[in-house]
Design an enzyme around this catalytic site. Structure first.
Site, mmCIF file in Angstrom:
data_model
loop_
_atom_site.group_PDB
_atom_site.id
_atom_site.type_symbol
_atom_site.label_atom_id
_atom_site.label_comp_id
_atom_site.label_asym_id
_atom_site.label_seq_id
_atom_site.Cartn_x
_atom_site.Cartn_y
_atom_site.Cartn_z
ATOM 1 C CB CYS A 147 -2.332 1.851 6.014
ATOM 2 S SG CYS A 147 -1.838 0.955 4.523
ATOM 3 C CB CYS A 190 -6.711 -0.512 5.010
ATOM 4 S SG CYS A 190 -4.969 -0.986 5.001
ATOM 5 C CD GLU A 240 -2.221 4.226 2.906
ATOM 6 O OE1 GLU A 240 -1.871 3.564 1.898
ATOM 7 O OE2 GLU A 240 -3.384 4.232 3.331
ATOM 8 C CG HIS A 275 -1.959 -1.045 1.197
ATOM 9 N ND1 HIS A 275 -3.083 -0.984 1.979
ATOM 10 C CD2 HIS A 275 -2.071 -2.204 0.493
ATOM 11 C CE1 HIS A 275 -3.837 -2.048 1.762
ATOM 12 N NE2 HIS A 275 -3.229 -2.808 0.857
#
Length: 155
Positions: free
Chosen positions: A92, A89, A61, A59
């Protein structure tokens, strides 16, 4: 945390995160971009990269936090701000807490997978080790449009 529909001027780091999200979309990845800032200077930029190479933790992040930690030589990103185009999410949000990010800015809410103002609300749990200041809505329209277009093309 600000509420949905709040309009902010879009700061330069969020504009860079939106550029990164567009780069992700061009590569066939879900269009999410993230930027880490320290002392007003961008120190890390990343886009989603879960498909190539296959990496479920790829991801934007997580990738931006890894890059910033490597540059600073410390897993604690105390004093850093994170700008991301989509509500983080649970994975993260946990990483953001562990990294000790000071302020989280995200553009679009994610009612299905988000974990800040939606779903798990990670920062509200008693077990959360660190809670960043949270601001939402900056660049929301553009981020949401990128996501809508990306998924519409795939249906």
């Amino acid at each position: 945390m600000t509420g949905p529909g709040t309009r902010w001027p879009v700061p330069a780091p969020m504009l860079r995160a939106l550029d990164s999200a567009r780069e992700a979309a061009a590569a066939g990845e879900v269009p999410v971009g993230a930027v880490v800032v320290l002392g007003g200077k961008i120190i890390a930029v990343a886009a989603n990269a879960t498909r190539t190479p296959p990496d479920p933790t790829g991801h934007a992040e997580i990738r931006a936090l890894r890059e910033a930690a490597a540059k600073l030589g410390d897993e604690r990103l105390t004093g850093c701000d994170l700008y991301v185009t989509l509500e983080p999410c649970a994975m993260c949000a946990g990483a953001i807490s562990h990294a000790r990010i000071a302020r989280l800015y995200y553009a679009a809410s994610d009612p299905k997978g988000g974990a800040v103002e939606s779903g798990a609300r990670v920062f509200e749990h008693e077990q959360c080790l660190h809670r960043p200041e949270v601001y939402s809505g900056m660049g929301e329209d553009e981020a949401a449009q990128l996501l809508r277009e990306f998924f519409k093309e795939r249906r």
